[in-house]
Write a protein that holds these residues in place. Sequence first.
Motif: not given
Length: 223
Positions: A44, A106, A9-10, A47-51
Amino acid sequence: MKIIISPSKTKKFDTISLGSDIIYQEKNKYLENILTNMNKSDLKALLKYEKVGELDYTSNVKTKAILAYSGLVFKNLNIKKNMDKLYILSAYYGILRPNDNISNYRLDMNNNIVKNEYKNMYEFWENIYDFFIDEDFIINLASSEYSKMVNNKNMITIEFYIKNKKGVYTIQSTNSKIMRAKFTSHILNENIFDKEKIKLIDLDNFSYSEKYSTESVYRFYKI
């Protein structure tokens, strides 16, 4: 023989080094069109991702996959040769060679953005199932989420077991990721392209267990 591993992911793009074009450009473009047309709140939630503002599905900034991924597996890779035998599986790109260009995307296999036309992401990438059909065997050092993208009767999954605090041998996520990287590097650097020779590998006190292994799953235990 080929080796498959999972993406991470990163990612980092502090070093931009352009490589080759991806294999599945048309299918990737299909996913790009879906994702770039989603509003930020929906993205968001998906993906359950804020950025999500940091993400780039249009490949404006891209670099070689082997340099961009920065997860635990990639931090522990030290490949000096035979890079052409390594493939990285991806929900966004399908199959990546180490030097293929990727952007700061992502997307996981459980993020079903193709549900209007396909059952799930695995069905969308079903043409990958037999990508390695002509290989004598595949060494699977990917997670179960990604290894399901590949359908090969000669695929060998390698698992790593270590004792927990109760003295029971289990698969420990962090340790497994590190060992996947070390095994990948060792196999490629030492030209180990024979099934039987893979069984002889002894790294960080992990040894092959004849008793608990099968023809398709090689289990290594830390002694």
